[in-house]
Design a protein around this motif. Structure first.
Motif, PDB file in Angstrom:
ATOM      1  N   ALA A 109       1.769  44.003 -17.739  1.00 34.92           N
ATOM      2  CA  ALA A 109       2.333  42.861 -17.023  1.00 34.92           C
ATOM      3  C   ALA A 109       3.455  43.294 -16.090  1.00 34.92           C
ATOM      4  O   ALA A 109       3.536  42.859 -14.925  1.00 34.92           O
ATOM      5  N   GLY A 110       4.350  44.147 -16.593  1.00 35.44           N
ATOM      6  CA  GLY A 110       5.453  44.601 -15.758  1.00 35.44           C
ATOM      7  C   GLY A 110       4.982  45.454 -14.592  1.00 35.44           C
ATOM      8  O   GLY A 110       5.458  45.305 -13.457  1.00 35.44           O
ATOM      9  N   TYR A 111       4.048  46.340 -14.846  1.00 28.31           N
ATOM     10  CA  TYR A 111       3.525  47.238 -13.812  1.00 28.31           C
ATOM     11  C   TYR A 111       2.868  46.451 -12.679  1.00 28.31           C
ATOM     12  O   TYR A 111       3.149  46.689 -11.493  1.00 28.31           O
ATOM     13  N   VAL A 112       2.026  45.513 -13.038  1.00 23.01           N
ATOM     14  CA  VAL A 112       1.334  44.710 -12.020  1.00 23.01           C
ATOM     15  C   VAL A 112       2.352  43.886 -11.229  1.00 23.01           C
ATOM     16  O   VAL A 112       2.276  43.811  -9.992  1.00 23.01           O
ATOM     17  N   ALA A 113       3.324  43.284 -11.921  1.00 25.31           N
ATOM     18  CA  ALA A 113       4.328  42.468 -11.239  1.00 25.31           C
ATOM     19  C   ALA A 113       5.153  43.310 -10.271  1.00 25.31           C
ATOM     20  O   ALA A 113       5.458  42.870  -9.147  1.00 25.31           O
ATOM     21  N   GLY A 114       5.525  44.514 -10.680  1.00 24.81           N
ATOM     22  CA  GLY A 114       6.303  45.377  -9.797  1.00 24.81           C
ATOM     23  C   GLY A 114       5.522  45.806  -8.575  1.00 24.81           C
ATOM     24  O   GLY A 114       6.051  45.819  -7.448  1.00 24.81           O
TER      25      GLY A 114
ATOM     26  N   ASP B 174      20.642  41.648 -12.741  1.00 21.99           N
ATOM     27  CA  ASP B 174      21.405  40.468 -12.324  1.00 21.99           C
ATOM     28  C   ASP B 174      20.694  39.157 -12.611  1.00 21.99           C
ATOM     29  O   ASP B 174      21.265  38.075 -12.405  1.00 21.99           O
ATOM     30  N   GLY B 175      19.437  39.235 -13.061  1.00 30.87           N
ATOM     31  CA  GLY B 175      18.695  38.018 -13.370  1.00 30.87           C
ATOM     32  C   GLY B 175      18.008  37.385 -12.183  1.00 30.87           C
ATOM     33  O   GLY B 175      17.465  36.275 -12.294  1.00 30.87           O
ATOM     34  N   GLN B 176      18.014  38.076 -11.040  1.00 30.89           N
ATOM     35  CA  GLN B 176      17.337  37.526  -9.867  1.00 30.89           C
ATOM     36  C   GLN B 176      15.819  37.650 -10.004  1.00 30.89           C
ATOM     37  O   GLN B 176      15.075  36.884  -9.393  1.00 30.89           O
ATOM     38  N   ILE B 177      15.361  38.641 -10.771  1.00 32.33           N
ATOM     39  CA  ILE B 177      13.946  38.820 -11.063  1.00 32.33           C
ATOM     40  C   ILE B 177      13.759  38.752 -12.564  1.00 32.33           C
ATOM     41  O   ILE B 177      14.435  39.461 -13.324  1.00 32.33           O
ATOM     42  N   THR B 178      12.864  37.881 -13.023  1.00 35.46           N
ATOM     43  CA  THR B 178      12.476  37.825 -14.425  1.00 35.46           C
ATOM     44  C   THR B 178      11.094  38.438 -14.538  1.00 35.46           C
ATOM     45  O   THR B 178      10.128  37.945 -13.973  1.00 35.46           O
ATOM     46  N   VAL B 179      11.008  39.529 -15.260  1.00 27.54           N
ATOM     47  CA  VAL B 179       9.740  40.266 -15.356  1.00 27.54           C
ATOM     48  C   VAL B 179       8.860  39.649 -16.439  1.00 27.54           C
ATOM     49  O   VAL B 179       9.330  39.421 -17.552  1.00 27.54           O
ATOM     50  N   PRO B 180       7.602  39.378 -16.139  1.00 29.92           N
ATOM     51  CA  PRO B 180       6.709  38.791 -17.138  1.00 29.92           C
ATOM     52  C   PRO B 180       6.413  39.779 -18.268  1.00 29.92           C
ATOM     53  O   PRO B 180       6.424  40.990 -18.071  1.00 29.92           O
ATOM     54  N   THR B 181       6.146  39.252 -19.443  1.00 25.17           N
ATOM     55  CA  THR B 181       5.818  40.081 -20.613  1.00 25.17           C
ATOM     56  C   THR B 181       4.350  39.983 -21.011  1.00 25.17           C
ATOM     57  O   THR B 181       3.910  40.691 -21.917  1.00 25.17           O
ATOM     58  N   THR B 182       3.623  39.109 -20.343  1.00 32.80           N
ATOM     59  CA  THR B 182       2.178  38.988 -20.599  1.00 32.80           C
ATOM     60  C   THR B 182       1.436  39.016 -19.267  1.00 32.80           C
ATOM     61  O   THR B 182       1.953  38.537 -18.248  1.00 32.80           O
ATOM     62  N   PRO B 183       0.221  39.576 -19.231  1.00 34.03           N
ATOM     63  CA  PRO B 183      -0.544  39.619 -17.995  1.00 34.03           C
ATOM     64  C   PRO B 183      -0.836  38.235 -17.445  1.00 34.03           C
ATOM     65  O   PRO B 183      -0.931  37.250 -18.211  1.00 34.03           O
ATOM     66  N   ALA B 184      -0.977  38.168 -16.139  1.00 28.91           N
ATOM     67  CA  ALA B 184      -1.189  36.878 -15.494  1.00 28.91           C
ATOM     68  C   ALA B 184      -2.545  36.271 -15.833  1.00 28.91           C
ATOM     69  O   ALA B 184      -2.723  35.058 -15.783  1.00 28.91           O
ATOM     70  N   ASN B 185      -3.562  37.115 -16.151  1.00 31.52           N
ATOM     71  CA  ASN B 185      -4.875  36.558 -16.463  1.00 31.52           C
ATOM     72  C   ASN B 185      -5.493  37.275 -17.649  1.00 31.52           C
ATOM     73  O   ASN B 185      -4.928  38.190 -18.187  1.00 31.52           O
TER      74      ASN B 185
END
Length: 356
Positions: free
Chosen positions: A189-194, A345-356
């Motif tokens: 999830a983090g890798y894809v989001a980044g 800083d909390g400007q980006i919240t990284v997801p912990t589960t894949p989007a699909n």
């Protein structure tokens, strides 16, 4: 369901068959091989995850932290590696506690189902679990003598995705997970989001080596290589693995394809041990299991451990991050730093589960 009580008798009954070896190295390393025993009062028990020591990744990082603490505090480390199906995890933990090792550290979420029972059987032993919260799925606690050592893997993996998308020349990258599970899905999830934060149109191929419940995916380099080869053949030029010992196969596939790979947990540029593979490891997503284990043991020695709590290691504590060994991502350090600060800083919240 928790196992019935009686771990002490079970542990004693199988004492002769467990793979325990006293090791406290004079020069702590993350690699394989034994060390000389120390004679201090601190007796550390270390129970490995699937594959045991020698994976040049997750287990080795835990050993590096434990052995560093043992050297600094004049202690001894006793190691336990579970059998292939992991059916003796409970007995291994109990054997360490029964033998007087304290603290006892379980490496990996696979100890979730057994550590609570063992900790209850040995209330005078202090336990810690890497990648395991003190709270069970039903909301109950594993015990006041258990500490959870957790990591924001999604944050470090986000930076890996940023690096991959920024450096990719094809707009096509990959992710190889060892075993499909909530923990490894955090990496995905983090890798894809980044990657998508840098390039919303990027293609990210995702594949797991083994399905949920089959932990062979963490120790099968041959299958890891096959999965990665398919990604490179389908256009990926950078592949990130979160697959433990199977990552060796990903590196081999990258070398054969003339492509790049991203390591995990340890700085795998430094631990891979092969210059040909070193040349393809662009960076590693550092999960500082070594620091977390060493800090926990030091706190135990100081008498400052707070049982029944979780300790979360994230970007703000430098518990996760990227390695710069080899100089392959030196040119994008400012980009990585910018995204790091946005997350802290909390400007980006990284997801912990894949989007699909």
């Amino acid at each position: 369901m928790r196992r019935a009580r009686g771990m002490k008798l079970a542990a004693l009954a199988i004492a002769g068959s467990l793979a325990l070896a006293a090791c406290a190295s004079d020069e702590p390393e993350a690699g394989g091989g034994g060390g000389s025993s120390a004679s201090g009062d601190l007796q550390i028990g270390l129970a490995y995850d699937t594959g045991g020591r020698g994976d040049r990744s997750f287990n080795d990082s835990a050993y590096a932290g434990a052995s560093a603490a043992a050297e600094a505090l004049d202690g001894e480390v006793e190691e336990f590696s579970p059998n292939d199906d992991g059916s003796d995890r409970a007995e291994g933990l109990a054997q360490l506690a029964e033998a007087g090792y304290n603290p006892v550290i379980a490496v990996g979420f696979n100890y979730d189902e057994v550590i609570a029972d063992v900790a209850a059987d040995y209330p005078d032993t202090t336990f810690a679990q890497v990648d395991g919260s003190v709270t069970l799925f039903d909301g109950s606690s594993k015990g006041e003598n258990v500490t959870g050592l957790l990591f924001a893997e999604e944050q470090g993996s986000f930076l890996a995705g940023v690096a991959a998308a920024t450096k990719s020349e094809t707009g096509n990258i990959g992710f190889v997970g060892g075993v499909q599970s909530p923990l490894i899905e955090k990496f995905e999830a983090g890798y894809v989001a980044g990657a998508q934060a840098v390039n919303p149109d990027i293609t990210v191929q995702v594949q797991y080596i083994s399905p949920a419940g089959d932990f062979s995916g963490f120790s099968d380099p041959a299958r890891g290589k096959i999965v990665a080869q398919g990604m490179y053949q389908a256009g990926a030029d950078i592949v990130f693995h979160a697959a433990g010992g199977s990552g060796q196969g990903v590196f081999e596939a990258a070398a054969e394809a003339g492509a790049r790979a991203i390591g995990v947990d340890s700085d795998q540029y430094e631990t891979v041990g092969d210059p040909a593979l070193q040349a393809v490891i662009m960076t590693s997503m550092l999960k500082r299991v070594d620091n977390a284990v060493e800090d926990f043991i030091t706190s135990y020695s100081d008498g400052t451990v707070e049982g029944g709590t979780d300790i979360v290691n994230d970007l703000s504590t430098e518990g996760v991050g990227l390695s710069y060994s080899g100089g392959f991502i030196d040119d994008i350090e400012s980009t990585v730093d910018d995204y790091t600060q946005q997350i802290v800083d909390g400007q980006i919240t990284v997801p912990t589960t894949p989007a699909n």
